[in-house]
Design an enzyme around this catalytic site. Structure first.
Site, PDB file in Angstrom:
ATOM      1  N   HIS A  96       8.510 -55.368  20.212  1.00 19.70           N
ATOM      2  CA  HIS A  96       8.271 -56.290  19.452  1.00 19.70           C
ATOM      3  C   HIS A  96       7.224 -56.254  18.118  1.00 19.70           C
ATOM      4  CE1 HIS A  96       6.992 -60.742  18.321  1.00 19.70           C
ATOM      5  NE2 HIS A  96       7.280 -60.759  19.536  1.00 19.70           N
ATOM      6  N   GLU A 168      14.946 -60.249  16.249  1.00 26.00           N
ATOM      7  CA  GLU A 168      14.011 -60.910  16.272  1.00 26.00           C
ATOM      8  C   GLU A 168      13.430 -60.566  14.716  1.00 26.00           C
ATOM      9  OE1 GLU A 168      12.348 -61.900  20.632  1.00 26.00           O
ATOM     10  OE2 GLU A 168      10.585 -61.142  18.976  1.00 26.00           O
TER      11      GLU A 168
HETATM   12  O1  LIG Z   1       8.927 -62.174  21.343  1.00 24.68           O
HETATM   13  C1  LIG Z   1       9.646 -63.207  21.265  1.00 24.68           C
HETATM   14  C2  LIG Z   1       9.842 -64.175  22.559  1.00 24.68           C
HETATM   15  O2  LIG Z   1       9.884 -64.126  23.355  1.00 24.68           O
HETATM   16  C3  LIG Z   1       9.832 -63.905  19.966  1.00 24.68           C
HETATM   17  O3  LIG Z   1       8.688 -64.142  19.278  1.00 24.68           O
HETATM   18  C4  LIG Z   1       9.938 -64.887  19.174  1.00 24.68           C
HETATM   19  O4  LIG Z   1       8.961 -66.162  19.672  1.00 24.68           O
HETATM   20  P1  LIG Z   1       8.651 -67.873  19.211  1.00 24.68           P
HETATM   21  O5  LIG Z   1       9.066 -68.170  17.861  1.00 24.68           O
HETATM   22  O6  LIG Z   1       7.680 -68.265  19.779  1.00 24.68           O
HETATM   23  O7  LIG Z   1      10.531 -68.478  19.877  1.00 24.68           O
END
Ligand SMILES: O=C(CO)[C@H](O)COP(=O)(O)O
Length: 254
Positions: A96, A168
């Site tokens: 991540h 992402e």
């Molecule tokens: O890892 C994620 C989803 O769990 C990602 O970082 C997205 O986070 P969000 O922007 O709060 O949906």
């Protein structure tokens, strides 16, 4: 045309200790999930065993947010693949951007972890994403291709077909992020699929689920899942409350 099958899930990031996680897992266990959805939840380590036990023998996959690549040893503060398995998880989130940015995760350590996960029977959910600068300089594809090839380096074709990839964009994540335009995600995922096709051929590449994550919400989730090369969504804030997760599952399944 048959309805496509979608992965939909959330990481709770550093939220929900054992008490809150137990309550949330009970609500998740009661959720009606359509057959076309493969649901998953990724709690923090301290809640992993509780959540996995509550969701055992359900459709839910449960994962951890990170792990070390070694089986055991003098690695203070780390969690091994075997420990993750012992908690009852079958998924492992790796790479991540928050871990790459704040905890020194690199393409090389992601690769070590992916290989260790597969050795231990854990299914890797590998996160890749371009920074705001990379997006601005129009090198998103190069970044995604590099991160993907390095994460999958040394894996056999069969092993590659066990992984999940989540695109992402770093600039799309969190309260300060802005959700990527579906048109942009469409192109990014199609190019990503081509990277996989180069690695394992067309048929096997189509078996690797490509998820989109980054400010996914009830308003936009179905716009992503309607895209031909989006096989699911990985949600943060909008799904931390199980009712938010359930609403998104319904919206993409209908
Ligand atoms: O890892 C994620 C989803 O769990 C990602 O970082 C997205 O986070 P969000 O922007 O709060 O949906």
């Amino acid at each position: 045309m048959p309805q496509k099958s979608l992965w939909v899930g959330t990481s709770w990031k550093m939220n929900k200790g054992p008490g809150a996680a137990r309550d949330a897992a009970a609500r998740i266990a009661d959720m009606a999930v359509p057959d076309t959805i493969t649901p998953f939840v990724i709690p923090p380590f301290t809640s992993l065993e509780t959540v996995a036990a509550r969701l055992e023998n359900t459709a839910w996959h449960v994962g951890a947010q990170n792990m070390h690549w070694e089986e055991e040893g003098a690695w203070t503060g780390e969690i091994s693949p075997r420990m993750v398995r012992e908690c009852g998880a079958d998924l492992i989130e790796l790479g991540h951007s928050e871990r790459r940015e704040h905890f020194g995760e690199t393409d090389i350590t992601v690769n070590l972890k992916v290989r260790a996960a597969i050795r231990h029977g854990l299914r890797p959910l590998i996160c890749i994403g371009d920074s705001a600068e990379e997006y601005e300089f129009n090198v998103t594809h190069e970044t995604l291709a590099r991160q993907t090839k390095m994460a999958l380096h040394g894996l056999t074709t069969d092993e590659i077909t066990t992984v999940l990839l989540a695109y992402e964009p770093v600039w799309a994540i969190g309260a300060k992020g802005r959700a990527a335009e579906p048109e942009f995600v469409d192109i990014a995922h199609k190019r990503l699929r081509h990277v996989l096709i180069e690695l394992v051929g067309e048929e096997q590449a189509r078996r690797v689920p490509l998820l989109y994550g980054g400010s996914v919400s009830l308003d936009n989730a179905a716009r992503y899942t309607a895209l031909s090369d989006v096989d699911g969504v990985f949600i943060g804030r909008s799904a931390w409350d199980p009712s938010g997760l359930e609403a998104i599952i319904r919206s993409v399944a209908s």
